[in-house]
Design an enzyme around this catalytic site. Structure first.
Site, PDB file in Angstrom:
ATOM      1  N   ASP A  36       3.665  -5.225  -3.164  1.00 20.12           N
ATOM      2  CA  ASP A  36       2.218  -5.205  -2.942  1.00 20.12           C
ATOM      3  C   ASP A  36       1.802  -3.754  -2.741  1.00 20.12           C
ATOM      4  OD1 ASP A  36       0.305  -7.844  -2.109  1.00 20.12           O
ATOM      5  OD2 ASP A  36      -0.533  -5.880  -1.638  1.00 20.12           O
ATOM      6  N   TYR A 155     -12.043  -8.787 -16.868  1.00 19.75           N
ATOM      7  CA  TYR A 155     -11.019  -9.699 -16.346  1.00 19.75           C
ATOM      8  C   TYR A 155     -10.573 -10.680 -17.426  1.00 19.75           C
ATOM      9  CZ  TYR A 155      -8.725 -13.002 -13.176  1.00 19.75           C
ATOM     10  OH  TYR A 155      -7.810 -13.812 -12.550  1.00 19.75           O
TER      11      TYR A 155
END
Length: 248
Positions: A36, A155
């Site tokens: 992450d 996106y």
């Protein structure tokens, strides 16, 4: 414990869908590398896995940076000595707006993380998996990668690219003993949706034929299946997990 003595890598595993996937794979016996860009969130996922008796290791990685992606694979092999499974989950979007109002920066950031980041992870994972002749990978796509996405063009374009990456890489690597599939979530109960007013959340739910939002754990279930030997003859598939959204 279908993943006992195996090692799995999950990107963007600090929260939401990524965390649910990491927890599920650990519960099935995998040693999990949690990746992450949020160190606190990544550490919390590792802590949750450890509290449940599992094993996990955190590596901070910006998937848009190829050097960091290569370092992620190197660290995985240094810590656990192998990499059996990978889940390429990292992705971001831009604020909804018409295409003609998009800035270059908004387009580039979405493509860099969601599409180029998936490509760079996939490339690094495949370099290792081809060297050992086995592995399974799941890319997290979206229903936005299968249908039109008005006002969410960057996106949607990125996720369409993820679907194409999946099918092409699957065909290229099938004979090498490596399976590559994708999961396409519909509207899921993540922090982004949880932050919306109740009326807005209910609106998303009402648009789903099942009349509810999906849960991160339901995406994790699909990922675990596609990585497992139960899906040994499945590759190049994009599996919608969307409550019937694409069936409308």
């Amino acid at each position: 414990m279908k993943f006992a003595n195996r090692v799995a890598l999950v990107t963007a595993a600090g929260a939401g869908i990524g965390r649910a996937i990491a927890l599920r794979l650990a519960a099935e016996g995998a040693q999990v590398v949690v990746s992450d860009v949020n160190d606190d969130a990544g550490a919390e996922t590792v802590s949750l896995i450890g509290a449940s008796g599992g094993a996990a290791h955190y590596v901070r990685t910006n998937v848009a940076d190829d050097a960091e992606v290569r370092a992620l694979i190197e660290e995985t092999l240094r810590v656990y000595g192998r990499l059996d499974y990978a889940v390429n989950n990292a992705g971001i979007g831009a604020q909804p707006k018409p295409l003609q109002q998009l800035s270059d920066a908004e387009w580039a950031r979405t493509i860099d993380v969601t599409l180029t980041g998936t490509f760079q992870c996939l490339r690094a994972e495949l370099l290792h998996m081809n060297s050992v002749g086995q592995g399974a990978i799941v890319n997290i796509a979206s229903v936005a990668g299968i249908q039109s996405t008005p006002h969410l063009t960057p996106y949607g374009a990125a996720k369409h690219g993820v679907v194409s990456l999946t099918t092409s890489a699957a065909a290229e690597n099938a004979a090498s003993g490596i399976r590559i599939n994708a999961v396409a979530p519909g509207p899921i109960e993540t922090a982004a949706l949880a932050s919306l007013p109740e009326e807005a959340r209910q609106g998303y739910a009402n648009d789903v034929p099942m009349k509810r939002l999906g849960k991160p754990e339901e995406i994790a279930n699909a990922v675990a299946f596609l990585l497992s030997d139960e899906a040994a003859f499945i590759t190049g598939v994009t599996l919608p997990v969307d409550g019937g959204t694409l069936a409308r």
